[in-house]
Design an enzyme around this catalytic site. Structure first.
Site, short mmCIF file in Angstrom:
data_model
loop_
_atom_site.label_atom_id
_atom_site.label_comp_id
_atom_site.label_asym_id
_atom_site.label_seq_id
_atom_site.Cartn_x
_atom_site.Cartn_y
_atom_site.Cartn_z
N ALA A 48 0.80 -1.08 -0.01
CA ALA A 48 -0.04 0.07 0.19
C ALA A 48 1.11 1.21 0.02
CB ALA A 48 -1.04 -0.07 1.32
N MET A 50 2.56 3.04 2.15
CA MET A 50 3.80 3.26 2.88
C MET A 50 4.72 2.14 2.36
SD MET A 50 3.33 5.55 5.26
CE MET A 50 4.64 5.37 6.58
N ALA A 113 -2.46 -2.90 11.17
CA ALA A 113 -2.29 -3.41 12.39
C ALA A 113 -3.26 -4.25 12.96
CB ALA A 113 -2.00 -2.15 13.33
N SER A 165 7.26 7.21 10.71
CA SER A 165 6.63 8.46 10.79
C SER A 165 6.88 9.35 9.62
CB SER A 165 6.56 9.43 11.96
OG SER A 165 5.53 10.50 11.79
N GLY A 166 5.85 10.19 9.09
CA GLY A 166 6.09 11.06 7.95
C GLY A 166 5.11 10.85 6.86
N GLY A 167 4.27 9.87 7.08
CA GLY A 167 3.27 9.48 5.91
C GLY A 167 4.20 9.32 4.45
N LYS A 219 6.77 5.86 19.30
CA LYS A 219 5.84 6.26 18.14
C LYS A 219 4.36 6.62 18.54
CE LYS A 219 4.49 6.77 13.77
NZ LYS A 219 3.02 6.52 13.70
N HIS A 222 4.87 9.88 20.33
CA HIS A 222 5.00 10.79 19.18
C HIS A 222 3.71 11.41 18.71
CE1 HIS A 222 4.65 11.35 14.81
NE2 HIS A 222 5.96 12.06 14.89
N ASN A 223 2.78 10.21 18.16
CA ASN A 223 1.59 10.77 17.85
C ASN A 223 0.60 11.54 18.91
OD1 ASN A 223 2.33 8.99 15.80
ND2 ASN A 223 0.37 7.97 15.46
N GLU A 226 1.62 14.68 18.57
CA GLU A 226 1.06 15.46 17.23
C GLU A 226 -0.29 15.91 17.66
OE1 GLU A 226 1.76 12.95 14.14
OE2 GLU A 226 -0.29 13.43 13.19
N TYR A 227 -1.04 15.04 18.28
CA TYR A 227 -2.44 15.73 18.52
C TYR A 227 -2.38 17.01 19.42
CZ TYR A 227 -5.23 11.29 17.85
OH TYR A 227 -5.98 10.36 17.17
N ARG A 482 -10.43 11.95 52.53
CA ARG A 482 -10.34 10.37 52.27
C ARG A 482 -10.30 9.66 53.72
NH1 ARG A 482 -5.92 8.58 50.15
NH2 ARG A 482 -6.63 6.43 49.32
N SER A 514 -6.97 -0.57 55.00
CA SER A 514 -5.57 -0.80 54.44
C SER A 514 -4.95 0.29 53.56
CB SER A 514 -5.30 -2.07 53.71
OG SER A 514 -6.42 -2.45 53.00
P1 NBP Z 1 -2.88 0.07 5.05
O1 NBP Z 1 -3.05 0.41 6.47
O2 NBP Z 1 -4.02 0.47 4.33
O3 NBP Z 1 -2.70 -1.56 4.87
C1 NBP Z 1 -2.63 -2.03 3.61
C2 NBP Z 1 -1.91 -3.59 3.53
O4 NBP Z 1 -2.40 -4.27 4.44
C3 NBP Z 1 -1.95 -4.00 2.47
O5 NBP Z 1 -0.86 -4.65 2.00
C4 NBP Z 1 -3.26 -5.17 2.48
O6 NBP Z 1 -2.94 -6.18 1.82
C5 NBP Z 1 -2.61 -5.45 4.06
N1 NBP Z 1 -3.76 -6.11 4.80
C6 NBP Z 1 -4.89 -5.67 4.92
BR1 NBP Z 1 -5.57 -4.04 5.04
N2 NBP Z 1 -5.49 -6.83 5.78
C7 NBP Z 1 -4.69 -7.79 5.57
C8 NBP Z 1 -4.88 -9.06 6.41
N3 NBP Z 1 -6.01 -9.36 6.95
N4 NBP Z 1 -3.92 -9.79 6.19
C9 NBP Z 1 -2.67 -9.52 5.47
N5 NBP Z 1 -2.56 -8.44 4.81
C10 NBP Z 1 -3.68 -7.44 5.08
O7 NBP Z 1 -1.67 0.67 4.30
P2 NBP Z 1 -0.63 1.89 4.63
O8 NBP Z 1 -1.45 3.08 4.85
O9 NBP Z 1 0.42 1.56 3.85
O10 NBP Z 1 -0.10 1.47 6.09
C11 NBP Z 1 0.60 0.33 6.44
C12 NBP Z 1 0.94 0.54 7.87
O11 NBP Z 1 1.53 1.45 8.21
C13 NBP Z 1 -0.22 0.37 8.71
O12 NBP Z 1 -0.20 -0.08 10.18
C14 NBP Z 1 -0.49 2.03 9.17
O13 NBP Z 1 -1.02 2.22 10.17
C15 NBP Z 1 0.97 2.21 9.19
N6 NBP Z 1 1.34 3.70 8.77
C16 NBP Z 1 0.92 4.58 7.87
C17 NBP Z 1 1.07 5.71 7.57
C18 NBP Z 1 0.17 6.50 6.61
O14 NBP Z 1 0.48 7.64 6.50
N7 NBP Z 1 -0.59 5.76 5.53
C19 NBP Z 1 1.96 6.45 8.54
C20 NBP Z 1 2.73 5.88 9.26
C21 NBP Z 1 2.40 4.35 9.65
P3 NBP Z 1 -4.05 -6.44 0.49
O15 NBP Z 1 -3.50 -5.35 -0.82
O16 NBP Z 1 -4.00 -7.76 -0.01
O17 NBP Z 1 -5.33 -5.84 0.92
#
Ligand code: NBP
Length: 518
Positions: A48, A50, A113, A165-167, A219, A222-223, A226-227, A482, A514
């Protein structure tokens, strides 16, 4: 189509062969590899946003990445598009992925996650050997990471939970990376992580955080911070808009000015851009956006941890509640027609001076927020026996991530000067900064209260500051209450550890409950 024989696979094989031939021709014995031997430096599961960007980043830095995804069609799409012309190698099964890796094998997951992480670990364990490394780069809960580190250690595998972090942009060009887990994994990961991460000057915004769940805990904090930072900026915006009636251009200009000084940060910079952004009809888009904030939970987790470990991380807590209050949009709309604020409260002072007061209030509140965040880190370290390097953590956040700012350099300096620092607030630099800002900070909070503009984070930060600097708080009365109603006992000043009970009314007994502390 059988993916084993897809065009992309053939293309990928050819590119790999060409790459290997080039390496051989260069004659560098360190890089010469024999055909047929595994060439992958690291595998990445999860294509995806990241995962894809992190792979391209690793590729840019000379690492051969083996890419895999649950839905394997995405492997082909990736190789034919974003990864075309790179050294990235695809895999259509976990077996193929593992076979393409050099030892010790390093497999990084960037997937959703939760159970997806456990599912992949369960499938990887039988394919890996002693000393191989699994890295979870997703936003996993730190207790899950603690469990996984322990579990995999018992199987001879090294697990690392790394905050990333950093999207999208960070992943592509340099994220802040916060790895923690089994320390034996770090020497093998360090060259990859420290080359792909963001840099502050020449220093990498990535270092080993500590044992088991510490990377994901850091992390999470950190988040949470950020809030807090975001809410503080919102309160400054609210005061400028509603107390000073500034227009978006003026507010944007103020933020641009602020970004040249102590508040220099990514979030101030983007807020300035957001304020002046106009849509197709020429209107400021910000003013059309529904004022109901979303959240994914990491701020809430930080606040829950703060309660769990008894640390007064009030600013992050307030920032989470501020989002909750904002999301009660319908209820607020109804209440706004019933509940009145102060009558005829108008700002009569000098506008420019008050804008500067707001800047200082924001700065002082931000110092309190980070001081609280580090208090929570210290308490968790004590709880779990982690050896955290606080200056190193400030440096990890200095670049690449959403809270990146000049200010984090000052925090690193404070911990470099004194790694055992009790609290950031008592460091000379931050003590002086708060002393300089507190007049303005108090004026802003008072004015906001008088005008009925809610500033929950400015206010809670000031209340914390006043509480933290008090050698005497009214908790003596709490202890007396108390003991009065529940015989919970109290200690006397100068005699900690000795508990007393008083029969306050003369009608109660002399038996006490106690003792416990909470
Ligand atoms: P997503 O959080 O949208 O996850 C997509 C990935 O997870 C795909 O590879 C998908 O496979 C896989 N997946 C899912 Br959804 N359900 C699954 C399952 N049950 N079994 C196996 N694989 C599964 O992607 P992302 O936004 O790139 O984030 C990835 C991680 O990094 C997450 O934990 C996210 O919280 C963290 N993160 C994201 C950012 C951000 O800015 N986006 C920043 C920092 C950290 P598929 O293609 O087969 O559905």
């Amino acid at each position: 189509m059988n993916s084993e024989f897809s065009n992309s696979n053939i293309l990928e094989g050819r590119e790999e062969a060409e790459y290997l031939m080039r390496e051989i021709k260069m004659g560098n014995s360190a890089t010469v590899v024999k055909m047929g031997e595994p060439t992958g430096d690291i595998a990445l599961i999860g294509l995806a946003v990241m995962g894809q960007n992190l792979i391209l980043n690793m590729n840019d830095h000379g690492f051969v990445v083996v890419a895999y995804n649950r839905t394997t069609a995405k492997v082909d799409q990736f190789l034919e598009n974003e990864a075309k012309g790179t050294k990235v190698v695809g895999a259509h099964s976990l077996e193929e992925m593992v076979a393409k890796l050099k030892k010790p094998r390093k497999v990084m997951m960037l997937v959703k996650a939760g159970s997806a992480v456990d599912d992949f670990i369960a499938k990887l364990v039988p394919l890996l050997e002693q000393g191989d490394i699994i890295i979870d780069g997703g936003n996993s809960e730190y207790q899950d990471t603690r469990r996984r580190t322990k579990d995999l250690e018992s199987k001879g595998l090294l697990f690392v939970g790394s905050g990333v972090s950093g999207g999208e942009e960070g992943a592509r060009y340099g994220p802040s990376l916060m790895p923690g887990g089994n320390p034996a994994a770090w020497p093998a990961l360090k060259p990859i992580f420290q080359s792909i991460c963001a840099k502050s000057g020449d220093e990498p915004c990535c270092d080993w955080v500590g044992e088991d769940g510490s990377g994901h805990f850091v992390k999470m904090v950190h988040n949470g911070i950020e809030y807090g930072d975001m809410q503080l900026i919102c309160e400054a915006y609210h005061l400028m808009k509603d107390a000073l009636n500034m227009d978006n251009e003026e507010m944007s200009n103020s933020f641009t000015e602020w970004n040249k000084g102590e508040l220099d940060s990514f979030l101030i910079e983007i807020s300035s851009n957001i304020l002046k952004y106009k849509d197709e009809s020429g209107d400021y888009l910000l003013e059309k956006i529904r004022d109901s904030a979303g959240q994914k939970g990491t701020g809430k987790w930080t606040a829950i941890s703060a309660l769990e470990y008894g640390m007064p991380v009030t600013l992050i807590g307030e920032s989470v509640f501020a989002r909750c209050l904002s999301s009660l949009k319908g209820e607020r709309e109804r209440a706004s027609k019933i509940l009145k604020g102060p009558e005829g409260a108008e700002f009569t002072g000098e506008k420019a001076a008050f804008v500067e007061d707001i800047r200082q209030a924001l700065y002082a509140s931000k110092i309190v927020s980070y001081a609280q965040g580090f208090m929570l880190l210290r308490q968790a370290a004590q709880e779990f026996g982690w050896n955290l390097n606080y200056g190193g953590i400030a440096l990890m956040w200095r670049g690449g991530c959403i809270i990146r700012s000049r200010f984090l350099g000052n925090i690193k300096d404070a911990f470099d000067k004194n790694p055992a620092l009790d609290n950031l607030l008592v460091d000379d630099f931050f003590r002086d900064a708060i002393h300089n800002a507190q007049g303005a900070w108090r004026r802003v909070v008072s004015q906001a209260v008088l005008m009925g503009v809610p500033t929950p984070c400015f206010s809670t930060a000031l209340a914390f500051y006043d509480g933290y600097r008090s050698d005497m708080l009214p908790a003596n009365l709490i202890q007396a209450q108390r003991d009065y109603f529940g015989a919970h006992t109290y200690e006397l000043l100068g005699q900690p550890g000795a508990y007393h009970h008083t029969n306050w009314t003369g009608t109660g007994g002399n038996v006490s409950a106690s003792t416990y502390s909470a």
